[in-house]
Design an enzyme around this catalytic site. Sequence first.
Site, PDB file in Angstrom:
ATOM      1  N   CYS A  79       0.803  -1.244  -0.160  1.00 23.28           N
ATOM      2  CA  CYS A  79       0.105   0.003  -0.116  1.00 23.28           C
ATOM      3  C   CYS A  79       0.867   1.343   0.066  1.00 23.28           C
ATOM      4  CB  CYS A  79      -0.801   0.096   1.236  1.00 23.28           C
ATOM      5  SG  CYS A  79      -2.141   1.141   1.271  1.00 23.28           S
ATOM      6  N   CYS A  90      -0.556   4.144   2.128  1.00 21.89           N
ATOM      7  CA  CYS A  90      -0.135   3.896   3.680  1.00 21.89           C
ATOM      8  C   CYS A  90       1.210   4.224   4.130  1.00 21.89           C
ATOM      9  CB  CYS A  90      -0.404   2.549   4.047  1.00 21.89           C
ATOM     10  SG  CYS A  90      -2.058   1.876   3.184  1.00 21.89           S
ATOM     11  N   ASP A  91       2.127   3.464   3.332  1.00 20.08           N
ATOM     12  CA  ASP A  91       3.668   3.433   3.483  1.00 20.08           C
ATOM     13  C   ASP A  91       4.626   4.231   2.874  1.00 20.08           C
ATOM     14  OD1 ASP A  91       2.625   1.836   5.540  1.00 20.08           O
ATOM     15  OD2 ASP A  91       3.093  -0.003   4.183  1.00 20.08           O
TER      16      ASP A  91
END
Length: 314
Positions: A134, A137-138
């Site tokens: 992701c 997200c990261d």
Amino acid sequence: MEREKVVIIGSGPAGYTAAIYAARAGLTPVLYTGGQPGGQLTTTNDVENFPGYPEGINGPQMMLDLQKQAERFGTRIHYGLVTAVDFSGSPLKLTIDEKDLLETETVIIATGASAKYLGIPSEEKFSNKGVSACAVCDGYFYRGKDVAVVGAGDSAAEEATYLAKLCSKVHLIVRRDEMRASKIMQQRVLNTPNIQIHWNTATDEITGDESGVTGVRLVDTRTGEKSEIKVQGFFLAIGHQPNTGIFKGQLAMDESGYLKVEPGTTKTNVEGVFAVGDVADRIYRQAITAAGSGCMGALDAEKYLAAKETEVVH
Ligand code: NDP
């Protein structure tokens, strides 16, 4: 057999939010956690994009907090797996852990989706240490660094262009000599100077040390020749798989297996069955959108039950 009013299947942000709302409406829901209690967020270190946490929050901690909040209002949480369903009539029937039967008036499905992985041992070894599925997200953790993205669909194109804004360089690993992504997304990739596409290339192994990922060993799919690139992050973007195996033949799904819902609602094609979160969302797939649709699912279930009660009275 006792009959439940609301059974929630799944324990990610969608499932727990549905539980909080259903419990606060006095429906004393039962929630089955599934095989990965807490869902996909338990594989993320820091969640920095969920509103309300200015310093970010640890993924597993956030899920524990959501669980506590759901329990506080009377949700009964069971660490079990729903292994079969029978939605052919009312009440709806569920089989738990292949043996116990349960009857319920409504079901809120929040079983989520799972990112597809390549299936090489180093992916697991460096999970949370440089390997992610992701970018949204990261990606932030890799700003100013070099990363690799594997995949050639719209997700890969989107993730690569997203990461290119944060990272020094993005290596896009494409297994064929063309991309599946839509023309406009491909064009965006080609127009981004710090994305380098490696055509006809497969991932042989992710390399690294105790601090995390340090590189990727690539293999040319035509010649078999191996080479290595240095990266600190490795992002998978080869698609997601909705967790809908047990609903096949019972609920309407699209060609990829995502549950179909009536637009603007969480209603599936079976009365009393609602689908929330990633299991019915191939586009957004964020914790916050999943939580929002979990809330919608509980409100839809509550409304459905109230209408049914009114029918009985009249
Ligand atoms: P897709 O299934 O469309 O694409 C998966 C890609 O991964 C393919 O290019 C495939 O290669 C590649 N792949 C699969 N397995 C491997 C492997 N083992 N090794 C290397 N490469 C592999 O998934 P997406 O997640 O990209 O998209 C899913 C759906 O969501 C699509 O309908 C897409 O249009 C949509 N979407 C839309 C977006 C938007 O509009 N903004 C953003 C993201 C997704 P190959 O081509 O060789 O099969």
